[in-house]
Write an enzyme that holds these catalytic residues in place. Structure first.
Site, mmCIF file in Angstrom:
data_model
loop_
_atom_site.group_PDB
_atom_site.id
_atom_site.type_symbol
_atom_site.label_atom_id
_atom_site.label_comp_id
_atom_site.label_asym_id
_atom_site.label_seq_id
_atom_site.Cartn_x
_atom_site.Cartn_y
_atom_site.Cartn_z
ATOM 1 N N ASP A 9 0.856 -1.181 0.000
ATOM 2 C CA ASP A 9 0.000 0.000 0.000
ATOM 3 C C ASP A 9 0.889 1.227 0.000
ATOM 4 O OD1 ASP A 9 -3.275 0.098 0.939
ATOM 5 O OD2 ASP A 9 -2.189 1.995 0.923
ATOM 6 N N VAL B 276 2.365 0.234 -7.209
ATOM 7 C CA VAL B 276 2.168 -0.928 -8.088
ATOM 8 C C VAL B 276 2.507 -0.630 -9.537
ATOM 9 C CG1 VAL B 276 0.440 -1.988 -6.587
ATOM 10 C CG2 VAL B 276 -0.308 -0.420 -8.398
ATOM 11 N N TYR C 128 -11.529 5.469 -16.158
ATOM 12 C CA TYR C 128 -11.747 4.406 -15.171
ATOM 13 C C TYR C 128 -12.301 3.143 -15.833
ATOM 14 C CZ TYR C 128 -13.201 2.201 -10.801
ATOM 15 O OH TYR C 128 -13.353 1.328 -9.739
#
Length: 256
Positions: free
Chosen positions: A36, A60, A162
């Site tokens: 995270d 990430v 998105y």
């Protein structure tokens, strides 16, 4: 595949759907690496489960950051059997704004980089370690679980970036499962609807109620624990592979 004594990587594991997955896996006896960007929240999860959870600050979408996180997981636990990708960003911007100005390309690209490229990045690195595992009686070495969204199928106004990012996650599910089948690594995707994550808890009832109205049954937001429960099922059911499952109470999103 059994979760007892397995090692799982969960991105976005410090809150929301990721944290619910961490808790579900711990309850089944797994050890977990939480990836995270929120150091305080991530370390709090690790501190609450000493010896069973480690925290790594991982971007990430960055190859070096993700590689370091995977290496730390291997150093701590010696293997990776499961990876769940929950890290993501939820931006909403129309392709043209109210002044008819185009959406900056950087804004679109950031969403793609985190949600799609970031998911692939963790999958490729985790799969490399999974391929080293000894197979179980059913030939299984690992499980990858990715998070898409119902926006992959019925994206709303302002969700071009998105929806594209989450549609990409859905689109790579089958070919990724085919690529990794020879190694005994399964790949599935969850497409959540509206869930009662910390982000959604902060919005007004005026915003929440129209969303709930689009849910068929039960008429409520999803509980993150229900997402974690499905992740457990995806790990434990060896015949569940190459699937995208909508977890949404039957919602079909309106245009806005």
């Amino acid at each position: 595949m059994k979760l007892d004594n397995a090692v799982a990587v969960v991105t976005g594991g410090a809150s929301g759907l990721g944290l619910a997955t961490v808790e579900a896996f711990l309850a089944k006896g797994a050890n977990v690496a939480v990836f995270d960007m929120n150091e305080a929240a991530g370390q709090a999860v690790a501190d609450a489960h000493p010896g069973r959870v480690i925290f790594q600050k991982v971007n990430v979408a960055d190859a070096d950051s993700a590689t370091a996180g995977i290496a730390a997981t291997m150093a701590a636990f010696g293997a990776i059997h499961v990876a769940v990708n929950c890290a993501g960003v939820g931006t909403a911007s129309k392709i043209l704004d109210r002044d008819s100005k185009a959406l900056p390309l950087e804004a679109f690209n950031k969403t793609i980089q985190v949600n799609l490229v970031g998911t692939f990045n963790i999958c490729r690195l985790a799969a490399e370690e999974m391929a080293k595992n000894a197979p179980d009686a059913d030939g299984q070495r690992g499980v990858l679980i990715n998070t898409a969204s119902v926006a992959a199928f019925d994206g709303q106004t302002g969700q071009c970036a998105y929806s594209a990012s989450k549609g990409g996650v859905v689109g790579m599910t089958l070919p990724m499962a085919r690529d990794l089948s020879r190694y005994g690594i399964r790949v599935n995707t969850i497409a959540p609807g509206i869930f009662d994550t910390p982000m959604m808890k902060g919005v007004s009832e005026e915003y929440r109620q129209p969303l709930i109205a689009m849910v068929q049954n039960p008429k409520r937001f999803g509980d993150p624990a229900e997402y974690g429960q499905l992740c457990v099922t995806m790990v434990e059911n060896n015949y569940l592979n190459a699937e995208t499952i909508r977890l949404d109470g039957g919602i079909r999103m309106a245009a806005k």
